[in-house]
Scaffold this active site. Sequence first.
Site, PDB file in Angstrom:
ATOM      1  N   ASP A 158       0.871  -1.168   0.000  1.00 43.80           N
ATOM      2  CA  ASP A 158       0.000   0.000   0.000  1.00 43.80           C
ATOM      3  C   ASP A 158       0.916   1.228   0.000  1.00 43.80           C
ATOM      4  O   ASP A 158       2.103   1.123   0.340  1.00 43.80           O
ATOM      5  CB  ASP A 158      -0.880  -0.046   1.253  1.00 43.80           C
ATOM      6  CG  ASP A 158      -1.673   1.221   1.446  1.00 43.80           C
ATOM      7  OD1 ASP A 158      -2.395   1.618   0.519  1.00 43.80           O
ATOM      8  OD2 ASP A 158      -1.559   1.830   2.531  1.00 43.80           O
ATOM      9  N   ASP A 215      -0.146   5.124   0.864  1.00 40.94           N
ATOM     10  CA  ASP A 215      -0.387   6.090   1.940  1.00 40.94           C
ATOM     11  C   ASP A 215      -0.415   5.401   3.300  1.00 40.94           C
ATOM     12  O   ASP A 215      -1.235   4.512   3.537  1.00 40.94           O
ATOM     13  CB  ASP A 215      -1.725   6.806   1.715  1.00 40.94           C
ATOM     14  CG  ASP A 215      -1.748   7.594   0.413  1.00 40.94           C
ATOM     15  OD1 ASP A 215      -0.774   8.317   0.149  1.00 40.94           O
ATOM     16  OD2 ASP A 215      -2.738   7.481  -0.330  1.00 40.94           O
ATOM     17  N   ASP A 224      -1.424  -0.954   5.961  1.00 40.88           N
ATOM     18  CA  ASP A 224      -1.617  -0.297   7.266  1.00 40.88           C
ATOM     19  C   ASP A 224      -3.076  -0.302   7.719  1.00 40.88           C
ATOM     20  O   ASP A 224      -3.423   0.405   8.659  1.00 40.88           O
ATOM     21  CB  ASP A 224      -1.125   1.156   7.192  1.00 40.88           C
ATOM     22  CG  ASP A 224      -2.034   2.037   6.339  1.00 40.88           C
ATOM     23  OD1 ASP A 224      -2.548   1.544   5.303  1.00 40.88           O
ATOM     24  OD2 ASP A 224      -2.240   3.205   6.694  1.00 40.88           O
TER      25      ASP A 224
END
Length: 223
Positions: A11, A13, A173
């Site tokens: 991922d 961001d 995250d």
Amino acid sequence: MDLNGYILAFDLDGTLVDTAPDIIGALNLVLREENIKPYHLDEARPLIGRGAMELLRRGFALAGHPLAPEQEQPLLDRLLKHYEAHIDAFSRPFDGLIPALDALERHGARFAVCTNKHTYLSVELLKRLKLFDRFGSIRGADSVPAKKPDSGHLLACVEDMGGDISKTIMIGDSETDFLTAKNAGVPSILVSFGYSERPIQELDCDVLINHYDDFVAAVETVI
């Protein structure tokens, strides 16, 4: 550790790069233009991760100003224009990321970016941060029929690189990244320092790390 054939799909961001200051900065510029009180950075971090339109919708709704359908596209265009102009003002790779990528590359690993950010913005950010050349595939939500947590998003990245899904690890995250891995039947490594709405410790990932200093060992554990 032999990682030849392995693809580590990240991922963007909150996983590779701490982008929150610039993303929330763009949202706050639009809010100010609409005479709505801007967010404190920490308050708005959990809004990140589902793409720009969801950021906009949720940002306005939480501020008590839910958007009508006809408002959405013009406001999104403004948000993206603001964001692109300041995309790397404060955004930086997370501490320890670069040495970890260097070490894993020496072991034979290849890397992809699987993000719900727009592809052109992802490419632009990674170029400005001098990370672009490290990734064999960079796919945003706009490049696939169904975005994360749909497994097809991750599979498209792997196919771009002529890889094998059985030798893929998803790193993220958030619950979205965890579910992407689960849906694709691959292991997941999650980071505790990102933008998860849900407490990250509640997710049954394979390994949870608190710093990229622990990442190489986490990959070794997973494989």
